[in-house]
Write an enzyme that holds these catalytic residues in place. Structure first.
Site, PDB file in Angstrom:
ATOM      1  N   LYS A   1      -9.557  -3.790  12.221  1.00 53.83           N
ATOM      2  CA  LYS A   1      -8.347  -3.359  12.928  1.00 53.83           C
ATOM      3  C   LYS A   1      -8.234  -4.052  14.292  1.00 53.83           C
ATOM      4  CE  LYS A   1      -6.352  -0.542  10.022  1.00 53.83           C
ATOM      5  NZ  LYS A   1      -5.058  -0.928   9.404  1.00 53.83           N
TER       6      LYS A   1
ATOM      7  N   ARG B   1      -1.882   0.147  -7.184  1.00 50.02           N
ATOM      8  CA  ARG B   1      -1.863   1.328  -8.054  1.00 50.02           C
ATOM      9  C   ARG B   1      -0.418   1.767  -8.206  1.00 50.02           C
ATOM     10  NH1 ARG B   1      -4.009   6.211  -5.649  1.00 50.02           N
ATOM     11  NH2 ARG B   1      -3.266   5.367  -3.680  1.00 50.02           N
TER      12      ARG B   1
ATOM     13  N   GLY C   1      -0.168   5.057  -1.037  1.00 50.46           N
ATOM     14  CA  GLY C   1      -1.243   5.762  -0.330  1.00 50.46           C
ATOM     15  C   GLY C   1      -0.740   6.984   0.420  1.00 50.46           C
ATOM     16  N   GLN C   2      -1.614   7.540   1.261  1.00 53.60           N
ATOM     17  CA  GLN C   2      -1.296   8.785   1.963  1.00 53.60           C
ATOM     18  C   GLN C   2      -0.041   8.640   2.822  1.00 53.60           C
ATOM     19  OE1 GLN C   2      -3.931  10.064   5.109  1.00 53.60           O
ATOM     20  NE2 GLN C   2      -3.122  12.132   5.118  1.00 53.60           N
TER      21      GLN C   2
ATOM     22  N   ASP D   1      -0.743  -7.105  -5.276  1.00 53.24           N
ATOM     23  CA  ASP D   1      -2.033  -7.168  -4.594  1.00 53.24           C
ATOM     24  C   ASP D   1      -1.811  -7.994  -3.329  1.00 53.24           C
ATOM     25  OD1 ASP D   1      -4.590  -7.769  -3.684  1.00 53.24           O
ATOM     26  OD2 ASP D   1      -5.411  -7.977  -5.711  1.00 53.24           O
TER      27      ASP D   1
ATOM     28  N   TYR E   1     -14.204  -1.307   9.173  1.00 53.98           N
ATOM     29  CA  TYR E   1     -12.776  -0.970   9.238  1.00 53.98           C
ATOM     30  C   TYR E   1     -12.257  -1.161  10.676  1.00 53.98           C
ATOM     31  CZ  TYR E   1      -8.764   2.309   9.323  1.00 53.98           C
ATOM     32  OH  TYR E   1      -7.536   2.901   9.485  1.00 53.98           O
TER      33      TYR E   1
ATOM     34  N   GLY F   1       0.827  -1.223   0.000  1.00 45.54           N
ATOM     35  CA  GLY F   1       0.000   0.000   0.000  1.00 45.54           C
ATOM     36  C   GLY F   1       0.850   1.256   0.000  1.00 45.54           C
TER      37      GLY F   1
HETATM   38  P1  NAD Z   1      -4.534   4.986   1.788  1.00 46.61           P
HETATM   39  O1  NAD Z   1      -5.947   4.602   1.508  1.00 46.61           O
HETATM   40  O2  NAD Z   1      -4.092   6.354   1.444  1.00 46.61           O
HETATM   41  O3  NAD Z   1      -3.544   3.955   1.089  1.00 46.61           O
HETATM   42  C1  NAD Z   1      -3.766   2.586   1.081  1.00 46.61           C
HETATM   43  C2  NAD Z   1      -3.113   2.022  -0.153  1.00 46.61           C
HETATM   44  O4  NAD Z   1      -3.414   0.627  -0.193  1.00 46.61           O
HETATM   45  C3  NAD Z   1      -3.631   2.636  -1.452  1.00 46.61           C
HETATM   46  O5  NAD Z   1      -2.549   3.181  -2.187  1.00 46.61           O
HETATM   47  C4  NAD Z   1      -4.281   1.467  -2.188  1.00 46.61           C
HETATM   48  O6  NAD Z   1      -4.072   1.497  -3.587  1.00 46.61           O
HETATM   49  C5  NAD Z   1      -3.584   0.275  -1.550  1.00 46.61           C
HETATM   50  N1  NAD Z   1      -4.359  -0.944  -1.645  1.00 46.61           N
HETATM   51  C6  NAD Z   1      -5.699  -1.117  -1.521  1.00 46.61           C
HETATM   52  N2  NAD Z   1      -6.024  -2.406  -1.722  1.00 46.61           N
HETATM   53  C7  NAD Z   1      -4.874  -3.076  -1.969  1.00 46.61           C
HETATM   54  C8  NAD Z   1      -4.560  -4.423  -2.263  1.00 46.61           C
HETATM   55  N3  NAD Z   1      -5.508  -5.350  -2.364  1.00 46.61           N
HETATM   56  N4  NAD Z   1      -3.259  -4.741  -2.447  1.00 46.61           N
HETATM   57  C9  NAD Z   1      -2.286  -3.801  -2.378  1.00 46.61           C
HETATM   58  N5  NAD Z   1      -2.523  -2.499  -2.134  1.00 46.61           N
HETATM   59  C10 NAD Z   1      -3.806  -2.139  -1.925  1.00 46.61           C
HETATM   60  O7  NAD Z   1      -4.260   4.680   3.331  1.00 46.61           O
HETATM   61  P2  NAD Z   1      -3.203   5.364   4.315  1.00 46.61           P
HETATM   62  O8  NAD Z   1      -3.870   6.537   4.901  1.00 46.61           O
HETATM   63  O9  NAD Z   1      -1.893   5.521   3.668  1.00 46.61           O
HETATM   64  O10 NAD Z   1      -3.163   4.258   5.471  1.00 46.61           O
HETATM   65  C11 NAD Z   1      -2.103   3.340   5.629  1.00 46.61           C
HETATM   66  C12 NAD Z   1      -2.375   2.502   6.859  1.00 46.61           C
HETATM   67  O11 NAD Z   1      -2.514   3.360   8.001  1.00 46.61           O
HETATM   68  C13 NAD Z   1      -3.682   1.697   6.799  1.00 46.61           C
HETATM   69  O12 NAD Z   1      -3.511   0.476   7.482  1.00 46.61           O
HETATM   70  C14 NAD Z   1      -4.653   2.547   7.566  1.00 46.61           C
HETATM   71  O13 NAD Z   1      -5.681   1.790   8.113  1.00 46.61           O
HETATM   72  C15 NAD Z   1      -3.759   3.135   8.630  1.00 46.61           C
HETATM   73  N6  NAD Z   1      -4.309   4.385   9.184  1.00 46.61           N
HETATM   74  C16 NAD Z   1      -4.335   5.533   8.454  1.00 46.61           C
HETATM   75  C17 NAD Z   1      -4.861   6.689   9.016  1.00 46.61           C
HETATM   76  C18 NAD Z   1      -4.903   7.990   8.257  1.00 46.61           C
HETATM   77  O14 NAD Z   1      -5.395   9.000   8.775  1.00 46.61           O
HETATM   78  N7  NAD Z   1      -4.387   8.061   7.038  1.00 46.61           N
HETATM   79  C19 NAD Z   1      -5.369   6.671  10.326  1.00 46.61           C
HETATM   80  C20 NAD Z   1      -5.363   5.471  11.029  1.00 46.61           C
HETATM   81  C21 NAD Z   1      -4.803   4.333  10.459  1.00 46.61           C
END
Ligand code: NAD
Length: 313
Positions: free
Chosen positions: A144, A38, A13-14, A51, A140, A10
């Site tokens: 978790k 992606r 992502g953010q 994936d 979600y 992942g």
């Molecule tokens: P995000 O949604 O920005 O990124 C997640 C990434 O996972 C995406 O780029 C997506 O393409 C990828 N993804 C989705 N399905 C997939 C699959 N089947 N195989 C491979 N990749 C896949 O999320 P984030 O904000 O970067 O969060 C990262 C982690 O931190 C997650 O576990 C999230 O639960 C946790 N988290 C984030 C926040 C927040 O505020 N951003 C808060 C609490 C926990």
């Protein structure tokens, strides 16, 4: 320092966008493999499409590259998950199982982030303690909680060195959020810098725990760096940064951007926000591995605006 070989799931992502860069600076670009379903728009670092539901592909990558640490960021977040609960459950649980099994087979250390979404129901909302009741209201959050316990199980039963923090809502300028309940706190800055009015999907008084991206990345690196005996909680640690309401972040932005306007149109995400704590007690993280946040709301606001303005110019 011992050289590590890192795999991030992942990674596009953010958080992965920023954590990936920090890990490349620390361990060397060639030693950090970013993966996601992606592909990034442009990149000059090792990236493979993966994936997390494809166990064979994951085992093949982890084994053939000699991976020593996995940062498992692939997940479906709170708001997106409510729109398709079964898909969220499948990605969040099966993805984690594949990571834990790969770590067990190839001897990797794992970072598996959890979230304040584990809380809800009867959880105390003020100074939420580490060992509070967990009654999540979203799929979600349920995933978790289950993930925290599976991580602990793999640690207890098979000795897999899994570490975790419960991230609050993360705010950063480097990347866009991926479908969580706290995404507004990033969007609002982008609107302010563009000189546009913002319509917030949470109510003005929805107070939530939040953290600046720099602190979130540092917490991740610090917990992974800590000596194993200091990591006493193998489900997930509460960590705290700051907390604010939409009205308060609006006022903080208005102090820097006079005339910035915000309207409120709460949608289904307001209900999710109402189930979460307002602020978190992170005494265990502070005591066990020295956690301490650096950013408050005014510091974060100034840094966000300065960086977004620079990126826009
Ligand atoms: P995000 O949604 O920005 O990124 C997640 C990434 O996972 C995406 O780029 C997506 O393409 C990828 N993804 C989705 N399905 C997939 C699959 N089947 N195989 C491979 N990749 C896949 O999320 P984030 O904000 O970067 O969060 C990262 C982690 O931190 C997650 O576990 C999230 O639960 C946790 N988290 C984030 C926040 C927040 O505020 N951003 C808060 C609490 C926990």
């Amino acid at each position: 320092m011992k050289t590590e070989t890192i795999l991030i799931t992942g990674a596009n992502g953010q958080i992965g966008t920023v954590l990936g860069q920090a890990l490349r600076e620390r361990f060397g670009t060639a030693n950090v493999l970013s993966t996601d379903i992606r592909e990034p728009a442009a990149y000059d670092f090792p990236f493979e499409t993966l994936d997390v539901l494809d166990r064979n592909a994951m085992f093949e990558l982890v084994g053939s590259r000699g991976v020593t640490q996995i940062y498992h960021l692939a997940a479906i977040l709170s708001a997106k998950g409510e729109l398709n609960p079964q898909w969220a459950w499948e990605v969040n649980m099966s993805g984690l199982f594949n990571v834990l099994e790969a770590a067990k087979k190839f001897g990797c250390k794992v970072f598996n982030p959890s979230s304040i979404a584990v809380y809800g129901g009867e959880t105390p909302k003020i100074d939420t303690p580490q060992h509070a009741v967990l009654q999540p209201q979203t799929v979600y959050g349920i995933s978790k909680v289950a993930g925290e316990h599976w991580s602990n199980y793999f640690y207890q039963k098979f000795g897999v060195d899994v570490r975790s923090v419960r991230y609050p809502g993360i705010v950063g300028y480097q990347s866009m959020p991926g479908g969580g309940t706290t995404d507004y706190a990033v969007d609002i800055f982008h609107h302010a810098v563009r000189g546009e009015r913002y319509t917030c999907f949470l109510a003005d008084h929805a107070r939530l725990p939040m953290m600046y991206m720099d602190d979130a990345v540092r917490a991740t690196i610090e917990i992974m760096d800590a000596p194993a005996e200091q990591i006493k909680i193998r489900t997930s640690y509460n960590i705290s940064g700051m907390n604010f309401t939409p009205a308060e972040i609006t006022a903080a932005i208005q102090a820097e951007v006079p005339g910035f306007e915000v309207a409120y149109e709460p949608d289904f995400r307001q209900k999710i926000a109402e189930s979460w704590p307002e602020n978190i007690d992170d005494a265990e993280a502070r005591a066990d591995w020295g956690w301490k946040p650096a950013y408050n709301l005014p510091d974060m606001t100034r840094d966000m605006l300065a960086n977004l303005r620079e990126m826009a110019s």
